[in-house]
Scaffold this motif. Sequence first.
Motif, PDB file in Angstrom:
ATOM      1  N   ALA A 123       0.809  -1.226   0.000  1.00  0.00           N
ATOM      2  CA  ALA A 123       0.000   0.000   0.000  1.00  0.00           C
ATOM      3  C   ALA A 123       0.839   1.271   0.000  1.00  0.00           C
ATOM      4  O   ALA A 123       0.436   2.272  -0.582  1.00  0.00           O
ATOM      5  N   ASN A 133       3.235   1.990  -1.710  1.00  0.00           N
ATOM      6  CA  ASN A 133       3.554   2.371  -3.092  1.00  0.00           C
ATOM      7  C   ASN A 133       2.451   3.172  -3.778  1.00  0.00           C
ATOM      8  O   ASN A 133       2.659   3.704  -4.861  1.00  0.00           O
ATOM      9  N   PHE A 134       1.292   3.219  -3.153  1.00  0.00           N
ATOM     10  CA  PHE A 134       0.190   3.995  -3.726  1.00  0.00           C
ATOM     11  C   PHE A 134      -0.047   5.296  -2.951  1.00  0.00           C
ATOM     12  O   PHE A 134      -1.013   6.002  -3.207  1.00  0.00           O
ATOM     13  N   ALA A 161       8.468   6.925   3.596  1.00  0.00           N
ATOM     14  CA  ALA A 161       9.197   8.031   2.965  1.00  0.00           C
ATOM     15  C   ALA A 161       9.692   7.634   1.578  1.00  0.00           C
ATOM     16  O   ALA A 161       9.637   8.418   0.632  1.00  0.00           O
ATOM     17  N   ALA A 162      10.149   6.390   1.445  1.00  0.00           N
ATOM     18  CA  ALA A 162      10.699   5.936   0.160  1.00  0.00           C
ATOM     19  C   ALA A 162       9.628   5.832  -0.906  1.00  0.00           C
ATOM     20  O   ALA A 162       9.907   5.966  -2.095  1.00  0.00           O
ATOM     21  N   ALA A 163       8.401   5.610  -0.508  1.00  0.00           N
ATOM     22  CA  ALA A 163       7.365   5.316  -1.501  1.00  0.00           C
ATOM     23  C   ALA A 163       6.402   6.471  -1.755  1.00  0.00           C
ATOM     24  O   ALA A 163       5.917   6.628  -2.870  1.00  0.00           O
ATOM     25  N   SER A 164       6.119   7.268  -0.753  1.00  0.00           N
ATOM     26  CA  SER A 164       5.095   8.304  -0.911  1.00  0.00           C
ATOM     27  C   SER A 164       5.530   9.369  -1.912  1.00  0.00           C
ATOM     28  O   SER A 164       6.702   9.746  -1.968  1.00  0.00           O
ATOM     29  N   LYS A 165       4.580   9.868  -2.686  1.00  0.00           N
ATOM     30  CA  LYS A 165       4.923  10.877  -3.698  1.00  0.00           C
ATOM     31  C   LYS A 165       5.403  12.172  -3.050  1.00  0.00           C
ATOM     32  O   LYS A 165       6.291  12.835  -3.556  1.00  0.00           O
ATOM     33  N   GLU A 180      17.220  11.803   0.521  1.00  0.00           N
ATOM     34  CA  GLU A 180      16.642  11.724  -0.832  1.00  0.00           C
ATOM     35  C   GLU A 180      15.156  11.368  -0.809  1.00  0.00           C
ATOM     36  O   GLU A 180      14.455  11.591  -1.791  1.00  0.00           O
ATOM     37  N   ASN A 181      14.676  10.801   0.279  1.00  0.00           N
ATOM     38  CA  ASN A 181      13.272  10.388   0.353  1.00  0.00           C
ATOM     39  C   ASN A 181      12.371  11.375   1.090  1.00  0.00           C
ATOM     40  O   ASN A 181      11.224  11.069   1.390  1.00  0.00           O
ATOM     41  N   VAL A 182      12.917  12.549   1.380  1.00  0.00           N
ATOM     42  CA  VAL A 182      12.145  13.547   2.130  1.00  0.00           C
ATOM     43  C   VAL A 182      11.980  14.801   1.269  1.00  0.00           C
ATOM     44  O   VAL A 182      12.908  15.192   0.549  1.00  0.00           O
ATOM     45  N   ASP A 183      10.797  15.412   1.334  1.00  0.00           N
ATOM     46  CA  ASP A 183      10.536  16.569   0.474  1.00  0.00           C
ATOM     47  C   ASP A 183      10.319  17.873   1.227  1.00  0.00           C
ATOM     48  O   ASP A 183      10.703  18.935   0.755  1.00  0.00           O
ATOM     49  N   ARG A 189      12.349  19.937  -5.368  1.00  0.00           N
ATOM     50  CA  ARG A 189      10.878  19.876  -5.525  1.00  0.00           C
ATOM     51  C   ARG A 189      10.339  21.258  -5.893  1.00  0.00           C
ATOM     52  O   ARG A 189       9.519  21.848  -5.184  1.00  0.00           O
ATOM     53  N   ASP A 233       8.263  21.895  -8.080  1.00  0.00           N
ATOM     54  CA  ASP A 233       6.798  21.806  -8.252  1.00  0.00           C
ATOM     55  C   ASP A 233       6.069  22.214  -6.978  1.00  0.00           C
ATOM     56  O   ASP A 233       5.121  23.007  -6.997  1.00  0.00           O
TER      57      ASP A 233
END
Lengths: 475, 475
Positions: free
Chosen positions: B326, B328-329, B367-371, B399-402, B416, B418
Amino acid sequence: MNSTDVIKVNKVFNSFEELFKQIQINDGMTISFHHHLREGDNVMFQVLKSIQKIGVKGVTLACTSLMNTHDFIADMLGDGTVSKIQTSGLKGKLACMALSGEMPEPVIFRSHGSRARAVSDGELKVDIAFIAASAADIFGNANALDGPSAFGSLGYGVWEAKNAKKTVIVTDYLSQSILRDISISQSYTDAVMIVPSIGNTAGVKAGSLKEKGNPRDSVIASNVANTIINCGMELDQSAIQMGSGSVSLQVGRHLNGYMKERGKKFKFGLGGITQDLIDMLNDGTVDSLLDVQSFDPKACYSIKNNKNHHEIDVNTYANPLNKSSAVNFLDIAVLSATEIDTDWNVNVLTGSDGSIIGAIGGHQDVAAASKITIIAAPLFRNRIGVIRKKVNTVVTPGENVDILVTDFGIAVKESRQDIIKSLTDKGIKVLKIEDLYKKCISFTSEPRTISFTDKVAGIVQAPDGKVQDYIYKKV
Amino acid sequence: MNSTDVIKVNKVFNSFEELFKQIQINDGMTISFHHHLREGDNVMFQVLKSIQKIGVKGVTLACTSLMNTHDFIADMLGDGTVSKIQTSGLKGKLACMALSGEMPEPVIFRSHGSRARAVSDGELKVDIAFIAASAADIFGNANALDGPSAFGSLGYGVWEAKNAKKTVIVTDYLSQSILRDISISQSYTDAVMIVPSIGNTAGVKAGSLKEKGNPRDSVIASNVANTIINCGMELDQSAIQMGSGSVSLQVGRHLNGYMKERGKKFKFGLGGITQDLIDMLNDGTVDSLLDVQSFDPKACYSIKNNKNHHEIDVNTYANPLNKSSAVNFLDIAVLSATEIDTDWNVNVLTGSDGSIIGAIGGHQDVAAASKITIIAAPLFRNRIGVIRKKVNTVVTPGENVDILVTDFGIAVKESRQDIIKSLTDKGIKVLKIEDLYKKCISFTSEPRTISFTDKVAGIVQAPDGKVQDYIYKKV
């Protein structure tokens, strides 16, 4: 994560061409299908036609069972698309092909429990399981309870999905939201293939599941119910499997009345679930249903709305490697027979003329585990005797059978003195199986022996994977 | 079958002595426990005391997490009953022992996803999983929804049961009938151990899950909600994980109001499920909940009665080997931090003083998967800065944090653009993380460097099992 790294998990396909780009199918692969939709199945046709179209050859077809509706596979055996068949039963053209030696390889026949074992112990390695589901969501969760073609329990499919290398859900109903009832988790689904229709659920109740208004069946059913009630087993809190045919439905009704009157309750009803078991659940004469296969699409409503109606996978039903499987807790089982012999061996796969007409189903598994195993059958069918000196094919060995109930009386095995005593004490006449055999041939006379070649057309496995018997090519 | 051959499947045990005759436990075995009961768990104590009593030594303790209530294990490390620990987090005495180098071996720290992977890819072979369940039936079916100690989702336990060599359900509530809700099937259960009490469910909400009335948290929550609403992601039909602390609860309330006003709906809410997510489900602002762990025993009612509230196992939550998991979505995730550095690396395991105070949880996986991954944290806690030049322990790589949202402003990672554009366009001031760092040390001044030895006290895994970082013994 970086927006460019977003994992794209698109599982939904609308064309087999696109599907097969993602889920590679190659010559010689083993693919599997379940038979929940029985004669109404249209998934196998669509998948196999697409495979044939792209020229894949030498596929092993591992089906939980095959029906008349799968006659089209004959052509695919002819052109080399399909080269081997593994199943619980065969009918129609495929049965004829097998017996006439036209199959490239002998058919492997397994019980449902043996099939569950074979996919879990590695004997049967399924490359791609194509699983008909009446509903799926975009994440890959699936059930057989929603959508226009809902058919009930997805019990065979659930275990296939867990064991196959790749799982493709084939459905005609795609939900954009997560399904409310999830039988197969998205975790096991590699792709969801959308087709116009998975089939016609009216076909689920076709064939042997139709109730016939036949007085002979009523006599047998009454004898079976009488036997169960008087065999010495305390029915309150016992577990039962009753089968699915016309006789079983009537047995259910007898027992429902009996239990209701006495305020008794079965602990669970197991197996293929029929309307009469659902009635018993609603009437409070059975506590829970364990449903590996719904023999009536109306079961959907019950599974969805009654928390005591459980969908179970075939591993939990009858895998002999699973000590906790439900058959191991059975007290009483009623099973059918195409033939039974005076050594109590039972055939449910071939007829007395040698033709393949049935399916093993859960017969072997249930007989081996249930504390009391009853075979219910007429003495003869269409003037052909059901009781023989030696059955044409041993499917369930005599050691696992206790009682034979016919329209001409009840026989109990010598070693079950406990049952003989209980029935006799209750004033029920108990015969020897030899008596019933004599009665049988007094009507039908001794049957002719059929001739077979020594070429093996089918291998009948025992639940543990050993050979139980062979089916030979006819002369 | 013959009555003498009846398979006796008695799974229920009332004494550990009898249990250990059936389920052999030997020196050096790996045993596992889940942490659904958190500070209220009393199962690990009872099992380990029984193991200690029979003199088994050198056990590897593989827990999904450990809490203050497990301080008693310190003595068992002392006397050799336990020799290794694998967990998502450590607290209290055990954390001190690890850091002071008193553990016989370094502790292995894994995220929930990494744990799911480790048991499925064979890195972590569990000999016996002891699974606290609030209810079981005599056949071995189990859930955490019935009984006096019901605690909600059994998501970690379900995956343990599927992967361990032997599974023992430990419960204080045994049903003679088949459970209505089945989370762990009888097929996976080798034994059911009855104890007087599995624990105190009041302990589930202890610690970090308590809502504090702190105005700082309110400011952060408001900033987080504002960021989510304006970051450029269309929230309608998006998927969100919000975490479980005081801030997250308030974020949930903000978003619930926002979505309700606009008739929007999240597709699913994921993770540890809190009361505010259940409120959103009931209010129709989230379509489904995927619940791997209930952070409030009240979730039981919702799981049982709302078919859109799904219990999922940790494989479906976050196993990195499961492409369909999940996480990954996920579109948006809000996570916490004990520290974050100017390279965006996040620590949730150790404090700035080097002590072990937290747990990885699902941090790395999500963190690795969420957009979009948002870290919500105050600028400093108890005068200690949260933003550092370099975190003490890298748990989740930068790298996995925005986004970092604090009580003193919002920073977005340079890459980021965007998000930066979207927030700026909506009139929200976007800072650089260096700006927040400067702000932070303007209050706290530059923190002292802590000294460690070169002796490894803990290994922090990445989800794929590689080493993410080490924790060293303190000087």
